[in-house]
Motif scaffolding. Sequence first.
Motif, short mmCIF file in Angstrom:
data_model
loop_
_atom_site.label_atom_id
_atom_site.label_comp_id
_atom_site.label_asym_id
_atom_site.label_seq_id
_atom_site.Cartn_x
_atom_site.Cartn_y
_atom_site.Cartn_z
N SER A 1 5.40 12.33 0.81
CA SER A 1 4.06 12.39 0.21
C SER A 1 3.28 11.10 0.42
CB SER A 1 4.17 12.68 -1.29
OG SER A 1 4.74 11.57 -1.97
N GLY A 2 3.99 10.01 0.73
CA GLY A 2 3.33 8.72 0.88
C GLY A 2 2.99 8.07 -0.44
N LEU A 3 3.63 8.55 -1.51
CA LEU A 3 3.33 8.03 -2.85
C LEU A 3 4.30 6.93 -3.26
CD1 LEU A 3 2.57 11.33 -4.78
CD2 LEU A 3 0.93 9.62 -3.98
N LEU A 4 3.75 5.95 -3.92
CA LEU A 4 4.55 4.92 -4.55
C LEU A 4 4.91 5.45 -5.93
CD1 LEU A 4 5.53 2.02 -4.04
CD2 LEU A 4 3.39 1.22 -5.03
N LEU A 5 6.17 5.83 -6.12
CA LEU A 5 6.60 6.47 -7.38
C LEU A 5 6.75 5.49 -8.52
CD1 LEU A 5 9.27 8.96 -5.95
CD2 LEU A 5 6.85 9.37 -6.43
N GLY A 6 6.97 4.22 -8.18
CA GLY A 6 7.10 3.19 -9.20
C GLY A 6 6.91 1.83 -8.57
N ILE A 7 6.38 0.89 -9.36
CA ILE A 7 6.17 -0.46 -8.86
C ILE A 7 6.24 -1.45 -10.00
CG2 ILE A 7 3.66 -0.29 -9.01
CD1 ILE A 7 5.40 -2.21 -6.24
N ARG A 8 6.86 -2.59 -9.76
CA ARG A 8 6.87 -3.73 -10.69
C ARG A 8 6.58 -4.96 -9.86
NH1 ARG A 8 9.36 -3.11 -15.88
NH2 ARG A 8 8.64 -5.27 -16.10
N THR A 9 5.57 -5.73 -10.25
CA THR A 9 5.23 -6.95 -9.53
C THR A 9 4.96 -8.07 -10.52
OG1 THR A 9 2.84 -6.57 -9.47
CG2 THR A 9 4.14 -5.62 -7.66
N VAL A 10 5.05 -9.30 -10.04
CA VAL A 10 4.73 -10.44 -10.89
C VAL A 10 3.22 -10.68 -10.92
CG1 VAL A 10 6.96 -11.58 -10.64
CG2 VAL A 10 5.12 -12.12 -9.04
N ASP A 11 2.50 -10.20 -9.92
CA ASP A 11 1.05 -10.32 -9.84
C ASP A 11 0.43 -8.93 -9.77
OD1 ASP A 11 1.10 -13.16 -9.65
OD2 ASP A 11 1.50 -13.02 -7.49
N SER A 12 -0.83 -8.84 -10.11
CA SER A 12 -1.52 -7.57 -9.94
C SER A 12 -2.05 -7.50 -8.51
CB SER A 12 -2.67 -7.44 -10.95
OG SER A 12 -3.61 -8.46 -10.73
N HIS A 13 -2.05 -6.31 -7.95
CA HIS A 13 -2.51 -6.09 -6.58
C HIS A 13 -3.47 -4.92 -6.57
CE1 HIS A 13 0.52 -8.85 -5.05
NE2 HIS A 13 1.40 -8.23 -5.81
#
Length: 134
Positions: A27-39
Amino acid sequence: MSLDKVLGAAQAEIPECVAAGYVDMVSGLLLGIRTVDSHPSEVLDLVAAATGDLFQGRNVVEIEKLFDRSRGIEGRAGHYFNEIVVFSTNLLHIFIRSRKNPDHAAVFVTRASANIGMVLVRSRASMAAAEAAV
């Protein structure tokens, strides 16, 4: 455990980890993300698309077919590319294809100063937890 919690744990356990994500490459979907900065969402969308291209791009699929053919294997025998490491100027990017669902992959990003061996070991362990969460 939820995928969000698994990614948070991965970020805490992988040395110098600045981002952890999980992608559905079909699907090309990012199912989950955790980052130290916002993007910006455009950047995150491109991460998902790039992950799909790395593992399932037209040329990669052709290489896998050629490997199968050269080994006398008829039909899909599986994927040859399961882990990809990219060294950029300041970061280390680890892409790991799920063994349970080959259409899923995790992305772990660390600072370039991180110990590559420890990053790989902890990334692989985190991938197992992410597979269980999905």
